[in-house]
Design a protein around this motif. Structure first.
Motif: not given
Length: 218
Positions: A83-86, A119-121, A40-41, A75-76
């Motif tokens: 789940r992993v994501g940005l 923020y970005i991570g 999902q975005v 995240d996917t």
């Protein structure tokens, strides 16, 4: 006998309809929320408590305020539960540190106010239940602060600077529907030593935040 046979057939037919309906409902629910939903975005407004802490030579001062803004992420699923994501976010704050003094005749005040926070991570999650995800985040934060000074109520100086550091977080998300999640998160930001025009000032800054949000996934 005919009446009895007709009642039996009607009962069997009704039971079949009920069982079929129940099966469809269970199937729909299973499709609605999987143990690990698909990629999902998402976007979300966020709101919470912000506490900025400044320290120097063993002394510290802190001030709380309201943080508000928005975030976007993706995240996917990885395996059955992972789940992993940005994520990226932009926020403002009402938190401000104020130092004031008076000699009985004149008064002086220095104020350091938190401004735009970027923020970005990355994000790592684990589905602990079909609708519940626990997660941790780690990334880069850049925050703007504005310092100003007043003498007898008149502003005599103001300047802005940005502090960069790392941010870690942890929290939980609950899927209210396949596309809507409620989120609660704690974040800690460490900016390290404060400097001005590349000159160290001998102080350090850090930040604690507790935020809530309502994520909408596409």
């Amino acid at each position: 006998m005919k009446i009895r046979g007709k009642l039996v057939r009607m009962t069997v037919a009704a039971a079949a309809v009920v069982l079929a309906g129940a099966g469809m409902a269970v199937s729909a629910e299973a499709q609605e929320i999987d143990i690990n939903p698909p990629e999902q975005v998402y976007i979300a407004p966020v709101l919470g408590y912000d506490n900025v802490i400044g320290s120097s030579m063993g002394d510290s001062i802190s001030k709380g305020g309201l943080t508000y803004g928005g975030m976007a992420g993706i995240d996917t699923p990885v395996g059955k539960h992972g789940r992993v994501g940005l994520e990226a976010s932009v926020a403002g704050s009402t938190a401000a540190l104020t130092l004031a003094g008076s000699d009985g005749i004149n008064t002086a005040e220095v104020k350091i106010a938190a401004g735009v926070d970027l923020y970005i991570g990355g994000k790592l999650g684990w589905m602990v239940a079909p609708k519940t995800q626990l997660f941790a985040t780690l990334g880069y934060a850049n925050s703007k602060f504005t310092a100003s000074a007043r003498f007898n109520g008149t502003k005599i100086w103001q300047e802005s600077t940005s502090l960069s550091g790392f941010r870690v977080g942890a929290g939980a998300e609950y899927f209210l529907t396949p596309h809507v999640r409620a989120r609660l998160e704690y974040r800690y930001t460490h900016y390290g030593e404060i400097s001005y025009q590349d000159q160290p000032l001998g102080g350090k800054a850090e930040r604690h935040q507790v935020l809530g949000g309502l994520l909408y996934g596409f």
